[in-house]
Write a protein that holds these residues in place. Structure first.
Motif, PDB file in Angstrom:
ATOM      1  N   VAL A   1      -5.065   1.259 -12.604  1.00 42.14           N
ATOM      2  CA  VAL A   1      -6.008   0.104 -13.054  1.00 42.14           C
ATOM      3  C   VAL A   1      -5.368  -1.088 -12.032  1.00 42.14           C
ATOM      4  O   VAL A   1      -4.239  -1.599 -12.142  1.00 42.14           O
ATOM      5  CB  VAL A   1      -5.462  -0.293 -14.200  1.00 42.14           C
ATOM      6  N   GLY A   2      -6.443  -1.870 -11.279  1.00 41.38           N
ATOM      7  CA  GLY A   2      -6.022  -2.792 -10.464  1.00 41.38           C
ATOM      8  C   GLY A   2      -6.483  -2.498  -8.801  1.00 41.38           C
ATOM      9  O   GLY A   2      -6.874  -1.477  -8.443  1.00 41.38           O
ATOM     10  N   LYS A   3      -6.199  -3.892  -8.276  1.00 41.31           N
ATOM     11  CA  LYS A   3      -6.716  -3.782  -6.950  1.00 41.31           C
ATOM     12  C   LYS A   3      -5.778  -2.869  -5.887  1.00 41.31           C
ATOM     13  O   LYS A   3      -6.481  -1.845  -5.176  1.00 41.31           O
ATOM     14  CB  LYS A   3      -6.617  -5.356  -6.298  1.00 41.31           C
ATOM     15  N   ASP A   4      -4.416  -3.080  -5.936  1.00 45.02           N
ATOM     16  CA  ASP A   4      -3.737  -2.018  -5.019  1.00 45.02           C
ATOM     17  C   ASP A   4      -3.307  -0.918  -5.993  1.00 45.02           C
ATOM     18  O   ASP A   4      -2.708   0.279  -5.197  1.00 45.02           O
ATOM     19  CB  ASP A   4      -2.316  -2.830  -4.801  1.00 45.02           C
ATOM     20  N   ALA A   5      -3.524  -0.954  -6.932  1.00 39.81           N
ATOM     21  CA  ALA A   5      -3.375   0.551  -7.859  1.00 39.81           C
ATOM     22  C   ALA A   5      -4.392   1.850  -7.347  1.00 39.81           C
ATOM     23  O   ALA A   5      -4.182   2.766  -7.619  1.00 39.81           O
ATOM     24  CB  ALA A   5      -3.771   0.428  -9.286  1.00 39.81           C
ATOM     25  N   ARG A   6      -5.334   1.279  -6.442  1.00 40.11           N
ATOM     26  CA  ARG A   6      -6.212   2.423  -5.806  1.00 40.11           C
ATOM     27  C   ARG A   6      -5.499   3.400  -4.851  1.00 40.11           C
ATOM     28  O   ARG A   6      -5.522   4.687  -4.672  1.00 40.11           O
ATOM     29  CB  ARG A   6      -7.448   1.714  -4.916  1.00 40.11           C
ATOM     30  N   PHE A   7      -4.387   2.521  -4.420  1.00 38.93           N
ATOM     31  CA  PHE A   7      -3.494   3.531  -3.583  1.00 38.93           C
ATOM     32  C   PHE A   7      -2.472   4.416  -4.411  1.00 38.93           C
ATOM     33  O   PHE A   7      -2.138   5.472  -3.955  1.00 38.93           O
ATOM     34  CB  PHE A   7      -2.388   2.658  -2.644  1.00 38.93           C
ATOM     35  N   ILE A   8      -2.480   3.902  -5.550  1.00 39.11           N
ATOM     36  CA  ILE A   8      -1.679   5.059  -6.572  1.00 39.11           C
ATOM     37  C   ILE A   8      -2.608   6.219  -6.749  1.00 39.11           C
ATOM     38  O   ILE A   8      -2.076   7.401  -6.668  1.00 39.11           O
ATOM     39  CB  ILE A   8      -1.308   4.354  -8.015  1.00 39.11           C
ATOM     40  N   ALA A   9      -3.758   5.800  -7.141  1.00 39.43           N
ATOM     41  CA  ALA A   9      -4.804   7.015  -7.172  1.00 39.43           C
ATOM     42  C   ALA A   9      -4.969   7.878  -5.892  1.00 39.43           C
ATOM     43  O   ALA A   9      -4.826   9.139  -6.114  1.00 39.43           O
ATOM     44  CB  ALA A   9      -5.952   6.514  -7.635  1.00 39.43           C
ATOM     45  N   GLU A  10      -4.892   7.372  -4.727  1.00 37.69           N
ATOM     46  CA  GLU A  10      -4.959   7.931  -3.578  1.00 37.69           C
ATOM     47  C   GLU A  10      -3.738   8.902  -3.473  1.00 37.69           C
ATOM     48  O   GLU A  10      -3.786  10.071  -3.109  1.00 37.69           O
ATOM     49  CB  GLU A  10      -5.323   7.174  -2.539  1.00 37.69           C
ATOM     50  N   GLY A  11      -2.408   8.491  -3.442  1.00 37.83           N
ATOM     51  CA  GLY A  11      -1.492   9.016  -3.435  1.00 37.83           C
ATOM     52  C   GLY A  11      -1.247  10.382  -4.375  1.00 37.83           C
ATOM     53  O   GLY A  11      -0.838  11.550  -3.801  1.00 37.83           O
TER      54      GLY A  11
ATOM     55  N   GLY B   1       0.866  -1.254  -0.005  1.00 37.00           N
ATOM     56  CA  GLY B   1       0.104  -0.100  -0.131  1.00 37.00           C
ATOM     57  C   GLY B   1       0.829   1.328   0.255  1.00 37.00           C
ATOM     58  O   GLY B   1       0.638   2.299  -0.681  1.00 37.00           O
ATOM     59  N   GLU B   2       1.890   1.136   0.837  1.00 34.04           N
ATOM     60  CA  GLU B   2       2.750   2.441   0.971  1.00 34.04           C
ATOM     61  C   GLU B   2       3.602   2.829  -0.222  1.00 34.04           C
ATOM     62  O   GLU B   2       3.479   3.938  -0.599  1.00 34.04           O
ATOM     63  CB  GLU B   2       3.713   2.123   2.072  1.00 34.04           C
ATOM     64  N   GLN B   3       4.066   1.649  -0.926  1.00 37.81           N
ATOM     65  CA  GLN B   3       4.889   1.893  -2.221  1.00 37.81           C
ATOM     66  C   GLN B   3       3.910   2.418  -3.206  1.00 37.81           C
ATOM     67  O   GLN B   3       4.478   3.185  -4.117  1.00 37.81           O
ATOM     68  CB  GLN B   3       5.395   0.612  -2.666  1.00 37.81           C
ATOM     69  N   HIS B   4       2.719   1.603  -3.412  1.00 38.14           N
ATOM     70  CA  HIS B   4       1.755   2.196  -4.415  1.00 38.14           C
ATOM     71  C   HIS B   4       1.588   3.602  -4.355  1.00 38.14           C
ATOM     72  O   HIS B   4       1.428   4.540  -5.485  1.00 38.14           O
ATOM     73  CB  HIS B   4       0.349   1.491  -4.472  1.00 38.14           C
ATOM     74  N   ARG B   5       1.295   4.051  -3.199  1.00 43.75           N
ATOM     75  CA  ARG B   5       0.971   5.399  -2.938  1.00 43.75           C
ATOM     76  C   ARG B   5       1.908   6.343  -3.204  1.00 43.75           C
ATOM     77  O   ARG B   5       1.976   7.473  -3.610  1.00 43.75           O
ATOM     78  CB  ARG B   5       0.609   5.524  -1.347  1.00 43.75           C
TER      79      ARG B   5
END
Length: 459
Positions: A398-408, A377-381
């Motif tokens: 795009v993807g399950k953990d990619a939501r953290f990219i969007a949030e970051g 989560g932290e690394q995607h963010r």
């Protein structure tokens, strides 16, 4: 491949010739029954979900008459079994590895092994171009870099090969050790210590220790080459009986990198200084980080007597393996295809390439990064934060953990952010999202199959 007799196959695998003549010759190794042909030596590999002994009859029908097997009963039941020469072993995968080590002993060549968290395939390719300026060199085809791919690569080397460049991949302890023991490289190159496979290895320290298995069979005749600006790869941390050669920016490295000029999709230029000699390099592949990989390639070539001028000629010809920062254009849209794999470091490097590539709007389509364990989560963010800070205009996660990219990205102030839980959702709205004039980076871990997005964009 240098032709071998079945007697040599028996010796090299540690098996026993149970059928046919020891004088029978083989010219190539085959592990895919669908591709078997005359003069091939077919290894009936056994995996978690398949057993190639089931296809022995098909292999014989295709014309292959030489086999390495671990199931004698399966051979006896196959049609045409009386026509073949066969070596029986306990484990066909281990036998393939033993044969590769045996085969290397028949060749007079230097061996360079390349590993690292990111950049190993690009660095391998660059070393090959450098070495080809002076020697006949061969390397892994595609991504054949594991416990089966490396032996197959070795067994594809022609008899007059002078330099073999072997990329070595891993995701757990012991895998590099196995490959290093098999290949016994003269020169080792470690590109960096990142976060790839941290889920299996526990920490960056664990990743460092796993990569350093490359040196387990080194002595004073061997050389290890590293980019020492890495936190783990430096003269203070690396101790051994071998010679250590470093690249870096700090002015204390053996090869000092300076003046990196980034021309986006057109490539980069950089300067190297070594023992008072300075050389300018032009590299026709994008990404500032490729100056690090290029410097490692120059240092590797130097161990074989290749001058910086010769290395510069080699690097000017580099074409990287497919799906690694390949730039494509169609209908006013430019796509940076970096879909082979992804880690936090390589994501950030690809974003840098995007921001140095000309277009009306910068768009990053980023998928999940796998095997990051509790840090995921932290690394995607952090990737999302980086994209916003670098000025990406539209981010699509795009993807399950990619939501953290969007949030970051949103938390860092990026206004245009879209999130989709899967590729299907994005593709259903893609036409309304992408515009003529866009430069689009597409990247994600191998399992995300982000190349499917590139394919549809380019149709």
């Amino acid at each position: 491949m240098k032709k071998l007799t079945m007697k040599q196959i028996e010796e090299g695998t540690g098996g026993r010739l149970i059928r046919g003549s020891g004088l029978a010759e083989v010219g190539e190794i085959c592990t895919d029954s669908r591709k078997a042909k005359s003069e091939d030596l077919f290894f009936a590999l056994v995996g978690d979900n398949h057993d190639a002994h089931s296809y022995i009859g098909q292999v014989i029908e295709a014309g292959s008459r030489n086999l390495v097997i671990s199931d004698e009963a399966a051979l006896s039941q196959a049609k045409g079994a009386e026509e073949v020469s066969a070596v029986l072993v306990e484990d066909t995968t281990a036998a393939l590895q033993h044969l590769a080590a045996y085969y290397l002993g028949l060749l007079d060549m230097k061996k360079i092994a390349v590993t690292g968290s990111t950049g190993k395939t690009s660095t391998r390719d660059m070393i090959w171009y450098v070495c080809c300026e002076k020697y006949k060199a061969q390397k892994n085809v595609g991504n054949l870099n594991n416990h089966i791919g490396v032996p197959l690569t070795i067994l594809s080397f022609e008899e007059d090969t002078q330099v073999g460049i072997l990329e070595m991949g891993m995701d757990k302890f012991g895998e590099i050790d196995l490959l290093a023991e098999l290949a016994r490289p003269d020169i080792g190159v470690i590109t960096n210590i990142g976060l790839s496979h941290i889920e299996n290895l526990g920490s960056q320290e664990g990743i460092f220790q796993a990569k350093m298995e490359l040196t387990n069979y080194f002595d004073e005749k061997n050389t290890l080459i590293v980019h020492q600006d890495d936190e783990f790869l430096n003269k203070e941390r690396i101790q051994g009986p071998y010679r250590l050669v470093t690249t870096g920016f700090d002015g204390k490295s053996d090869y000092i990198i300076s003046r990196i000029d980034d021309f986006g999709a057109e490539g980069i230029q950089f300067t190297l200084e070594h023992r008072g000699q300075t050389q300018r390099f032009s590299l026709p592949v994008p990404g500032r980080h490729n100056a690090f990989n290029g410097a490692l390639a120059v240092a590797a070539g130097a161990q074989l007597g290749i001058t910086m001028e010769e290395a510069a000629r080699g690097l000017s010809k580099v074409r990287l393996t497919d799906k690694r920062l390949t730039v494509r254009g169609k209908n006013g849209i430019k796509v940076i295809d970096d879909t082979y794999n992804a880690s936090p470091d390589s994501m950030k490097g690809a974003i840098d390439v995007l921001m140095h590539t000309r277009g009306l709007r910068s768009v990053a389509v980023l998928g999940d990064m796998f095997e990051l364990g509790q840090t995921s989560g932290e690394q995607h963010r952090l990737v999302g934060t980086y994209a916003a800070e670098q000025g990406v205009e539209l981010l699509v996660a795009v993807g399950k953990d990619a939501r953290f990219i969007a949030e970051g990205a949103k938390e860092a102030g990026l206004k245009q952010v879209r999130y989709f839980s899967d590729k299907k959702g994005f593709l259903s709205e893609m036409e309304s999202i992408i515009e003529k004039g866009d430069v689009i980076l597409v990247k994600g871990s191998r399992g995300m199959k982000m190349e499917e997005i590139v394919k549809i964009i380019m149709e």
